[in-house]
Design a protein around this motif. Structure first.
Motif, PDB file in Angstrom:
ATOM      1  N   ALA A   1       0.911  -1.247   0.008  1.00 52.78           N
ATOM      2  CA  ALA A   1       0.137  -0.150   0.221  1.00 52.78           C
ATOM      3  C   ALA A   1       0.693   1.338   0.057  1.00 52.78           C
ATOM      4  O   ALA A   1       0.482   2.341  -0.622  1.00 52.78           O
ATOM      5  CB  ALA A   1      -0.941   0.072   1.110  1.00 52.78           C
TER       6      ALA A   1
ATOM      7  N   ILE B   1       2.701   1.629  -3.581  1.00 55.83           N
ATOM      8  CA  ILE B   1       1.669   2.210  -4.612  1.00 55.83           C
ATOM      9  C   ILE B   1       1.360   3.643  -4.478  1.00 55.83           C
ATOM     10  O   ILE B   1       1.259   4.509  -5.370  1.00 55.83           O
ATOM     11  CB  ILE B   1       0.195   1.261  -4.418  1.00 55.83           C
ATOM     12  N   ALA B   2       1.069   4.128  -3.005  1.00 54.60           N
ATOM     13  CA  ALA B   2       0.970   5.566  -3.006  1.00 54.60           C
ATOM     14  C   ALA B   2       2.168   6.334  -3.145  1.00 54.60           C
ATOM     15  O   ALA B   2       2.063   7.547  -3.893  1.00 54.60           O
ATOM     16  CB  ALA B   2       0.780   5.658  -1.571  1.00 54.60           C
TER      17      ALA B   2
ATOM     18  N   ILE C   1       4.647   6.010  -5.588  1.00 55.73           N
ATOM     19  CA  ILE C   1       4.930   6.052  -6.918  1.00 55.73           C
ATOM     20  C   ILE C   1       3.896   6.942  -7.692  1.00 55.73           C
ATOM     21  O   ILE C   1       4.208   7.275  -8.879  1.00 55.73           O
ATOM     22  CB  ILE C   1       5.048   4.791  -7.664  1.00 55.73           C
ATOM     23  N   ASP C   2       2.987   7.240  -6.844  1.00 60.98           N
ATOM     24  CA  ASP C   2       1.940   8.152  -7.568  1.00 60.98           C
ATOM     25  C   ASP C   2       2.703   9.750  -7.356  1.00 60.98           C
ATOM     26  O   ASP C   2       2.723  10.044  -6.110  1.00 60.98           O
ATOM     27  CB  ASP C   2       0.474   8.182  -6.946  1.00 60.98           C
TER      28      ASP C   2
END
Lengths: 349, 127, 485
Positions: free
Chosen positions: A48, A51-52, A54-55
């Motif tokens: 989690a 994923i956050a 790399i944004d």
């Protein structure tokens, strides 16, 4: 001791051993289950965060990862994401992984005792084209005791577009005896894409038929037009697989010079070669081969007839017209042509 | 355009994909629902009537292509735009999916930002 | 004949028969021990590391196309769902060919409606013999599905039709009612990728779906059956696949690839004229035939086996159906053994003749009668007071304990390599089963094997070569109370 006593002794020993093993197995399993659950929870947590992170729109980052186990989990997530995203996200992902020591952990795993761990380390290192990674991979290619690990190292290097020299690969894989292996052929295709001359030399080196076939395949896959004469020469080789492979390579290259070989190929004694020659004619759009293909429609081998139909279907109106003309007749050729037309859903407009 | 309140159904058997998309699209204001196979995708499409479906190609049980056909054959769901997100990159697969009724096709590995933009564009077009 | 002469005949026979019983038992145990060691060696030296995405990364680009051949006989209720999940397998390039083998129910109609099929025409190869084909159905919207409608001819016949119609270099024979792992093809194709010239057939591990949760044609949770009969079979399958077939693979002498899942090179199968119609064990026969043809042609070849479970099948849960299955297996084994008896122990056929057929001779051919003789003779001799009870009892105990030891070892293999059973207590349950099966289940199996022998003897005399006009798998007579549907 009597025979009877021996039997009973053996029986009790076996029974005892069974019970002991079973108890051990169950206890071991309980521990493994706990460890697996812990790891899964940790992985979900890290996943989690990654994923956050790399944004670009979220300005979050992951808290520093310090333990070796966490780094391995991070490497695993990263490796899966590398196969999933590209562009800026991928670049950010790789920076994040490097910053958290994933590469160092994987590099130290390259000398681990377990082949499974070494194999995983190679997969984790593959996205990082760095000098220290390259030398570790080269080292694994030359020295790892397990062939599958050496092969993975070779692939990782070749996928960067910088394969090690062919002799090094050949030595690492213990020769090219297994040249039929589709994985090895894929590796050679990557080598050919980077340095086609090495494959040309391999063909000239009087190699065995299976090596020749693999080299021809590699040249075809990599689109090495410069090798066209060599490939044309191979269409007349004594070995069936080499001839068939040569036509496949010609089809890949799509060079019009292939015409010179195709008529011979359609008349080859081996049906495999006739079929490949027909496919090749279709693939490179050789309208001039239509009369020869029409003749090949009555080939005794069903497989050849199928390939001929497919080829004619690819040759545009001229090819379809030829099929329709033959379909009106009788005999094997007509029957094949009728079915081919029916399968294509009548005449494509 | 206003994206708030738009529901996106994501169907993929890989939890990493659904989580990635849920985060990315969710942070852009979409309402994301994820399912992990084709049968559940069809069921959820009927139940939720999403504004768009992001669909994986290979899923256990019912593959993405079959999901497209099922949804397009049904009048209630035929209008849901479908964006296929698959690791199958063959010509046959892409042309087949678009022919079957997919509105767009992205090959994995993909650029997440591109996916967001394409989703927005599909929503604009279907309005 | 007077009582006295009868008595002396029995007396003369007692000793050799007793020795035969003991020797056969020892030989079987020796075989199991060797298999166990070989299986361990095989797993220890296995060189590929099997994370699912790893498989795709390594093999997607190079995996050869496969035709899935699905013979269907009276499968109306489940066929559409089965085919749907087959079409959803994770594999880069494959087609599904369903062969409706003259079903008496609405199998064909179910398929036609389910996939909106229309009659199509297709050019195909007449390479192996089979019953007449009435039609081929397809739908451009499902480009990788083809349904073939033909006259009834049995499973072998249906597979032959499929072989002819398929166009891919490899074909995979599967049962319509088995559930495949979505990575099944990807896992089992490895030998064809690594050695495409030599590999002619690859088998995968079959596991029991009883007790597993199946949803949308997928096993979503592995579990143990809750009734005794399927539990015994779970243990049997574990042993047979994890220990038995792995050992054969290690010896390069695999002689059986289950009809429920096996991948073959199409040209190799055509060279041996496909499947045979006149046997109940066509899956066994074709492998023996392939070995025979390859050895005779002096070609280097390999028949391989992949230990990962790829296929789940529902085991019979009633004694009557299980009996039919076991009788059929035994008969099939004997038919193949005697048809190819020239291969047995012949040095010309190397490891297959020596090891494969030697094993069959001990376990399938001689084993059941001798074991039965032991069960009858030893207690009756003891009853009439000719034998000290201590020896038979001791031998029985040894056999049981050894059987348990073998089962435990298979469980160790399972735990080390696959770990598919989700709970630690499943292991404990299986251990109890490994003990219990020695008292009753084992003996009833011997009885069924004897019945198979009897059917074989009658079959060879009376109805040799007569086509079986029936379904392939024994269907449960009662509606199965499982979670497959």
């Amino acid at each position: 001791m009597t025979a009877l006593a021996v039997i009973w002794l053996v029986s009790s020993a076996l029974a005892g051993a069974s019970l002991l093993f079973m108890a051990g197995l169950i206890v071991r399993r309980v521990f493994i289950d706990r460890a697996t659950a812990r790891r899964a929870a940790r992985r979900a947590e890290l996943q989690a965060l990654v994923i956050a992170a790399i944004d670009s729109a979220c300005s979050s980052s992951i808290p520093p990862v310090t333990s070796q186990d966490d780094r391995r989990i991070l490497a695993e997530i990263g490796r899966e994401l590398v196969d999933l995203v590209r562009g800026e996200d991928r670049a950010r992902l790789l920076i994040l992984m490097e910053a958290n020591g994933v590469v160092e952990t994987a590099l130290s795993d390259m000398t681990a005792g377990s082949a499974r761990r070494r194999e995983a380390a190679i997969a984790h290192l593959a996205p990082f084209n760095r000098d220290d990674v390259r030398s570790a991979l080269l080292n694994a290619l030359r020295r790892d005791p397990v062939p599958a690990v050496r092969m993975s190292a070779a692939f990782a290097l070749a996928e960067w577009g910088e394969p090690p020299p062919l002799p090094v690969i050949v030595e690492a894989l213990g020769g090219l005896d297994n040249a039929g292996s589709l994985r090895l052929r894929a590796l050679l295709a990557l080598v050919a894409a980077a340095s086609p001359l090495e494959l040309v030399e391999l063909i000239r080196s009087n190699a065995s038929p299976s090596v020749l076939a693999a080299a021809l395949h590699a040249l075809g896959q990599s689109g090495t037009l410069g090798a066209i004469d060599l490939i044309l020469e191979a269409t007349a080789h004594a070995d069936v697989t080499v001839r068939a492979e040569a036509f496949m390579a010609l089809a890949q290259l799509g060079h019009p010079d292939a015409e010179r070989a195709i008529l011979g190929g359609l008349a080859d004694t081996a049906w495999q070669v006739r079929g490949q020659a027909a496919s090749c004619a279709g693939q490179i759009g050789l309208i001039s081969a239509i009369p020869a293909l029409e003749g090949a429609l009555s080939d005794p081998q069903w497989w050849v007839r199928l390939r001929v139909c497919e080829a004619l279907g690819k040759l545009g109106t001229a090819g379809i017209d030829a099929l329709k003309r033959i379909a009106k007749g009788t005999g094997l050729a007509a029957q094949t042509a009728q079915l081919a037309l029916a399968e294509a859903g009548g005449a494509p407009s | 355009m206003a994206v708030s309140g738009k529901t996106i159904l994501v169907a993929d058997d890989n939890p990493l994909v659904t989580q990635l998309l849920a985060h990315r699209l969710g942070s852009r204001g979409f309402n994301v629902v994820a399912v992990e196979d084709g049968v559940k995708a069809v069921e959820a499409a009927h139940r939720l009537m999403p504004d768009i479906l992001v669909l994986d190609g290979m899923m256990p049980g019912l593959d993405g292509f079959a999901v497209i056909k099922t949804l397009k054959a049904d009048d209630t769901t035929a209008s849901i735009p479908i964006l296929m997100l698959s690791s199958l990159k063959g010509e046959k697969d892409i042309v087949g999916a678009l022919n079957a009724g997919a509105s767009d096709y992205l090959v994995k590995p993909f650029i997440p930002e591109e996916l967001v933009l394409r989703v927005k564009r599909l929503l604009d077009a279907s309005r | 004949m007077t009582d006295l002469t009868l008595f002396s005949i029995v007396m003369v026979l007692v000793e050799p028969v007793s020795w035969a019983v003991i020797a056969s038992g020892l030989a079987q145990n020796a075989i199991y021990t060797i298999q166990l060691l070989l299986a361990y060696r095989h797993l220890a030296r296995r060189s590929h590391f099997e994370a699912a995405d790893n498989l795709w990364r390594q093999y997607a680009e190079v995996a050869p196309p496969i035709s899935l051949l699905v013979p269907a006989y009276n499968e109306q209720a489940t066929i559409v769902e089965s085919v749907r999940s087959l079409l959803a397998l994770r594999y880069p390039h494959f087609e599904v060919i369903v062969i409706n083998d003259g079903s008496k129910d609405g199998t064909l109609d179910a398929l036609i409606t389910g996939f909106d099929l229309r009659p199509t025409r297709r050019s195909w190869d007449q390479a192996v013999p089979h019953q007449a084909v009435h039609g081929i159905y397809g739908n451009p919207a499902f480009p990788s599905l083809l349904v073939v409608d033909k006259d009834n001819g049995g499973k072998a016949d249906a597979l032959n039709a499929g072989i002819n119609i398929s166009r891919m270099p490899l074909f995979c024979a599967v049962d319509a009612d088995s559930v495949l792992e979505s990575d099944a093809l990807l896992r089992c194709v490895e030998p064809f990728v690594d050695a495409p010239e030599e590999t002619i057939a690859v088998g995968g591990t079959i596991r029991l779906a009883n007790g597993c949760t199946v949803a949308d044609g997928q096993v979503v949770r592995v579990g143990l059956p809750t009734t005794l009969l399927p539990l015994f079979q779970t243990m049997e399958y574990l042993r047979a696949f994890l220990m038995g077939r792995l050992a054969w693979s290690e010896m390069r002498a695999v002689t059986l690839i289950s009809g429920a899942f096996g991948i073959f090179r199409r040209d190799a199968a055509i060279d041996v004229n496909g499947y045979r119609h006149d046997t109940v064990g066509e899956d066994f026969e074709i492998i023996v035939k392939l070995h025979r043809a390859m050895i005779a042609a002096k070609r280097p070849y390999a028949v391989r086996f992949v230990p990962e479970p790829v296929c789940w099948t529902e085991a019979p849960s009633s004694l009557a159906v299980l009996r039919r299955q076991r009788v059929r297996w035994q008969r099939g084994a004997l038919e193949t053994f005697f048809r190819h008896r020239t291969m047995a122990l012949s040095p010309r056929y190397g490891r297959i003749g020596l090891l494969g057929f030697g094993h069959m001779l001990i376990v399938d051919v001689l084993g059941p009668p001798i074991e039965a003789l032991g069960y009858i003779l030893l207690p009756s001799l003891w009853l009439v007071g000719l034998l000290d009870s201590a020896y038979p009892l001791a031998f029985f105990a040894l056999t049981c304990v050894f059987g348990i030891f073998i089962s435990v070892s298979s469980l160790i293999l399972e735990e080390l390599e696959l770990r598919r059973f989700p709970r630690a207590r499943d292991l404990a349950i299986l251990f109890v089963i490994a003990v219990l099966e020695n008292f009753g289940y084992r003996q009833i199996n011997t009885l069924w094997r004897i019945e198979g022998w009897w059917r074989f003897l009658r079959g060879t005399r009376g109805q040799w070569g007569v086509m079986t006009r029936q379904g392939f798998t024994p269907r449960p007579a009662d509606p199965p109370s499982n979670r497959l549907d």
